[in-house]
Design an enzyme around this catalytic site. Structure first.
Site, PDB file in Angstrom:
ATOM      1  N   HIS A 168      -6.694  -4.434  -3.287  1.00 49.82           N
ATOM      2  CA  HIS A 168      -7.480  -4.737  -2.092  1.00 49.82           C
ATOM      3  C   HIS A 168      -7.828  -6.221  -2.023  1.00 49.82           C
ATOM      4  CE1 HIS A 168      -8.785  -0.239  -1.561  1.00 49.82           C
ATOM      5  NE2 HIS A 168      -7.496  -0.444  -1.362  1.00 49.82           N
TER       6      HIS A 168
ATOM      7  N   HIS B 106       0.488   5.282  -1.658  1.00 51.13           N
ATOM      8  CA  HIS B 106       0.472   6.524  -0.879  1.00 51.13           C
ATOM      9  C   HIS B 106       1.743   7.350  -1.093  1.00 51.13           C
ATOM     10  CE1 HIS B 106      -3.179   5.760   1.773  1.00 51.13           C
ATOM     11  NE2 HIS B 106      -3.146   4.777   0.907  1.00 51.13           N
TER      12      HIS B 106
ATOM     13  N   ARG C  26       0.824  -1.213   0.000  1.00 53.47           N
ATOM     14  CA  ARG C  26       0.000   0.000   0.000  1.00 53.47           C
ATOM     15  C   ARG C  26       0.857   1.262   0.000  1.00 53.47           C
ATOM     16  NH1 ARG C  26      -3.843   2.163   4.805  1.00 53.47           N
ATOM     17  NH2 ARG C  26      -5.213   3.504   3.562  1.00 53.47           N
TER      18      ARG C  26
ATOM     19  N   ASN D 122      -3.666   8.341   6.270  1.00 48.32           N
ATOM     20  CA  ASN D 122      -2.524   7.531   6.708  1.00 48.32           C
ATOM     21  C   ASN D 122      -2.471   7.266   8.205  1.00 48.32           C
ATOM     22  OD1 ASN D 122      -1.858   7.759   4.028  1.00 48.32           O
ATOM     23  ND2 ASN D 122      -0.235   9.268   4.337  1.00 48.32           N
TER      24      ASN D 122
HETATM   25  C1  HEM Z   1      -8.736   3.714  -5.676  1.00 45.48           C
HETATM   26  C2  HEM Z   1      -8.642   4.391  -4.561  1.00 45.48           C
HETATM   27  C3  HEM Z   1      -8.302   3.779  -3.234  1.00 45.48           C
HETATM   28  C4  HEM Z   1      -8.930   4.026  -2.066  1.00 45.48           C
HETATM   29  C5  HEM Z   1     -10.086   4.989  -1.831  1.00 45.48           C
HETATM   30  C6  HEM Z   1      -8.301   3.222  -1.067  1.00 45.48           C
HETATM   31  C7  HEM Z   1      -8.640   3.216   0.273  1.00 45.48           C
HETATM   32  C8  HEM Z   1      -8.158   2.320   1.200  1.00 45.48           C
HETATM   33  C9  HEM Z   1      -8.610   2.250   2.563  1.00 45.48           C
HETATM   34  C10 HEM Z   1      -9.644   3.165   3.186  1.00 45.48           C
HETATM   35  C11 HEM Z   1      -7.956   1.228   3.160  1.00 45.48           C
HETATM   36  C12 HEM Z   1      -8.108   0.760   4.596  1.00 45.48           C
HETATM   37  C13 HEM Z   1      -7.529   1.789   5.517  1.00 45.48           C
HETATM   38  C14 HEM Z   1      -7.919   1.565   6.950  1.00 45.48           C
HETATM   39  O1  HEM Z   1      -9.097   1.310   7.233  1.00 45.48           O
HETATM   40  O2  HEM Z   1      -7.019   1.677   7.815  1.00 45.48           O
HETATM   41  C15 HEM Z   1      -7.082   0.656   2.178  1.00 45.48           C
HETATM   42  C16 HEM Z   1      -6.246  -0.417   2.397  1.00 45.48           C
HETATM   43  C17 HEM Z   1      -5.359  -0.905   1.469  1.00 45.48           C
HETATM   44  N1  HEM Z   1      -5.094  -0.343   0.242  1.00 45.48           N
HETATM   45 FE1  HEM Z   1      -6.209   1.021  -0.718  1.00 45.48          FE
HETATM   46  N2  HEM Z   1      -7.309   2.485  -1.634  1.00 45.48           N
HETATM   47  C18 HEM Z   1      -7.263   2.791  -2.964  1.00 45.48           C
HETATM   48  C19 HEM Z   1      -6.355   2.306  -3.880  1.00 45.48           C
HETATM   49  C20 HEM Z   1      -5.290   1.492  -3.570  1.00 45.48           C
HETATM   50  C21 HEM Z   1      -4.184   1.208  -4.432  1.00 45.48           C
HETATM   51  C22 HEM Z   1      -3.985   1.811  -5.816  1.00 45.48           C
HETATM   52  C23 HEM Z   1      -3.365   0.349  -3.762  1.00 45.48           C
HETATM   53  C24 HEM Z   1      -2.057  -0.261  -4.159  1.00 45.48           C
HETATM   54  C25 HEM Z   1      -1.694  -0.460  -5.391  1.00 45.48           C
HETATM   55  C26 HEM Z   1      -3.982   0.077  -2.493  1.00 45.48           C
HETATM   56  C27 HEM Z   1      -3.523  -0.821  -1.562  1.00 45.48           C
HETATM   57  C28 HEM Z   1      -4.121  -1.092  -0.353  1.00 45.48           C
HETATM   58  C29 HEM Z   1      -3.767  -2.211   0.500  1.00 45.48           C
HETATM   59  C30 HEM Z   1      -2.760  -3.315   0.183  1.00 45.48           C
HETATM   60  C31 HEM Z   1      -4.531  -2.080   1.663  1.00 45.48           C
HETATM   61  C32 HEM Z   1      -4.493  -2.993   2.902  1.00 45.48           C
HETATM   62  C33 HEM Z   1      -3.338  -2.548   3.765  1.00 45.48           C
HETATM   63  C34 HEM Z   1      -3.174  -3.303   5.073  1.00 45.48           C
HETATM   64  O3  HEM Z   1      -3.708  -4.398   5.266  1.00 45.48           O
HETATM   65  O4  HEM Z   1      -2.452  -2.755   5.937  1.00 45.48           O
HETATM   66  N3  HEM Z   1      -5.129   0.814  -2.395  1.00 45.48           N
HETATM   67  N4  HEM Z   1      -7.214   1.349   0.989  1.00 45.48           N
END
Ligand code: HEM
Ligand SMILES: *[C@@H]1O[C@H](CO)[C@@H](O)[C@H](O)[C@H]1NC(C)=O
Ligand SMILES: *[C@@H]1O[C@H](CO)[C@@H](O)[C@H](O)[C@H]1NC(C)=O
Ligand SMILES: *[C@@H]1O[C@H](CO)[C@@H](O)[C@H](O)[C@H]1NC(C)=O
Length: 343
Positions: free
Chosen positions: A195, A68, A64, A96
């Site tokens: 995701h 960011h 992730r 973040n």
């Molecule tokens: C399209 C828009 C995106 C939105 C709105 C978004 C939003 C989020 C949110 C809200 C979370 C959970 C955060 C939390 O509750 O603490 C999350 C987790 C995550 N996001 Fe996204 N995300 C997006 C795109 C991406 C992209 C492009 C990637 C990587 C290429 C990504 C990789 C991840 C990963 C791997 C997690 C899980 C992280 C963990 O388990 O610690 N996301 N994202």
């Protein structure tokens, strides 16, 4: 007449600005460290595998970081910097704080690399290599990483706050955000497929469970049984730090995420909206739900494109990913002491 006279210095200034911006943009290439640190990619992979053995989720959390980092002023390791008394960090930005994690895995990679080839491999490149390895280690596709990035001298909490999308975002807002960075609708949908691994907090979904768009009601685009499961995981007024997987197989990088969206079992609003609210993204979601190889190819392409976003400002190879080299504290021990002193 006056306009023509005035235009000469203006042209000169513009040319000078363009040349400066151009000069700072780095040529990225595969095998960039082949001479200077031939073991770099192997070391990163090894530390990532160890991190995954310790905690399965950690590799998703590291992956992730590429998103960011790259979206905020290019892939420059800015997201890794700790706040200082004079510089708010991106770590404390809205998307973040209490959410980005596993920075210590990046530290561990950096320490291993500094031991083998000091001052050579940038933190920005570490994030790019580690993100690729996270996907491979969880069963996803591999791709060749182009390297040669510099690390930024600063971070910007303000830019992160204004750029990074909210889990409430709808498809049209996401399309616009990605298009502004030259990323297509296919890139958006494929990259959202990240995701497929990792977890999110109840904090990120309670609004859609209990008060979608201020309606006082849940998001209608939710399978009833799935909604019951989410209600149980994230009860109204409950602990919003509790986490759940964003698809049915959160440890495996696969196209289950897209199958779930088609079945109205998306976790975040920003996930489900890609199927439920927009014909352009829906078409791609459907395709990926039926064809995992198509998803894998598009994902690799999207990660490479996102990884090319650059910060044109002057940079450096940080010795410690958390601080600029001119900081009074650069070893991990010094940084820890410095943080205690100033906060
Ligand atoms: C399209 C828009 C995106 C939105 C709105 C978004 C939003 C989020 C949110 C809200 C979370 C959970 C955060 C939390 O509750 O603490 C999350 C987790 C995550 N996001 Fe996204 N995300 C997006 C795109 C991406 C992209 C492009 C990637 C990587 C290429 C990504 C990789 C991840 C990963 C791997 C997690 C899980 C992280 C963990 O388990 O610690 N996301 N994202
Ligand atoms: C999507 O979100 C944007 C920004 O929040 C908002 O202006 C727009 O009305 C929304 N579009 C739809 C179709 O809901
Ligand atoms: C998007 O692509 C155009 C044309 O290739 C380029 O001029 C522009 O700088 C790119 N924008 C970003 C944010 O990379
Ligand atoms: C739902 O959201 C709206 C608008 O954001 C707010 O005015 C209302 O108080 C909220 N309702 C509940 C029950 O939280």
């Amino acid at each position: 007449m006056a306009a023509r006279c005035g235009s000469l210095p203006l042209v000169a200034v513009l040319v000078a600005l363009l040349c400066r911006a151009e000069a700072a943009v780095r040529e990225l290439k595969v095998g960039y460290y082949a001479e200077t640190c031939p073991e770099a990619e192997g070391i990163v992979r090894e530390v990532m595998a160890r991190a995954r053995a310790r905690e399965a989720r950690s590799v998703a959390s590291v992956m992730r970081l590429q998103f960011h980092d790259c979206f905020v002023n290019g892939c420059d390791g800015s997201v890794l910097m700790d706040a200082t008394p004079t510089m708010p960090g991106e770590k404390d930005a809205l998307s973040n704080i209490n959410s980005l994690r596993s920075f210590e895995v990046v530290d561990e990679i950096k320490e291993a690399l500094e031991e083998r080839c000091p001052g050579v491999v940038s933190c920005a490149d570490i994030v790019i290599m580690a993100a690729r390895d996270a996907v491979v280690l969880t069963g996803g596709p591999s791709w060749e990483v182009r390297l040669g990035r510099d690390d930024s001298l600063t971070a910007s909490q303000e830019d992160s706050d204004s750029i990074m999308p909210s889990p409430r975002a709808n498809a049209s807002a996401l399309i616009r955000l990605f298009a502004g960075l030259n990323l297509s609708v296919t890139d958006l949908v494929a990259l959202s497929g990240s995701h497929s691994i990792g977890e999110a907090r109840c904090f990120s979904i309670v609004f859609r469970l209990y008060n979608q768009s201020g309606s006082g009601r849940p998001d209608p685009h939710m399978d009833a049984a799935y909604r019951c499961a989410l209600d149980a995981l994230c009860p109204k007024g409950g602990d919003e730090e509790v986490t759940g997987g964003m698809d049915a197989t959160p440890r495996a990088f696969d196209n289950q995420y897209f199958k779930d969206l088609v079945a109205l079992r998306g976790f975040l609003n920003s996930d489900q909206t890609l199927f439920s609210d927009n014909a352009r993204t829906r078409r791609v979601v459907k395709r990926f739900s039926k064809d995992q190889n198509a998803f894998f190819r598009a994902f690799a392409e999207g990660m490479i494109k996102m990884g090319e976003l650059q910060n044109p400002r002057k940079g450096e190879i940080r010795r410690n990913c958390r601080v600029a080299n001119n900081s009074p504290a650069t070893t991990p021990k010094e940084v820890a002491a410095y943080r205690v002193m100033d906060f």
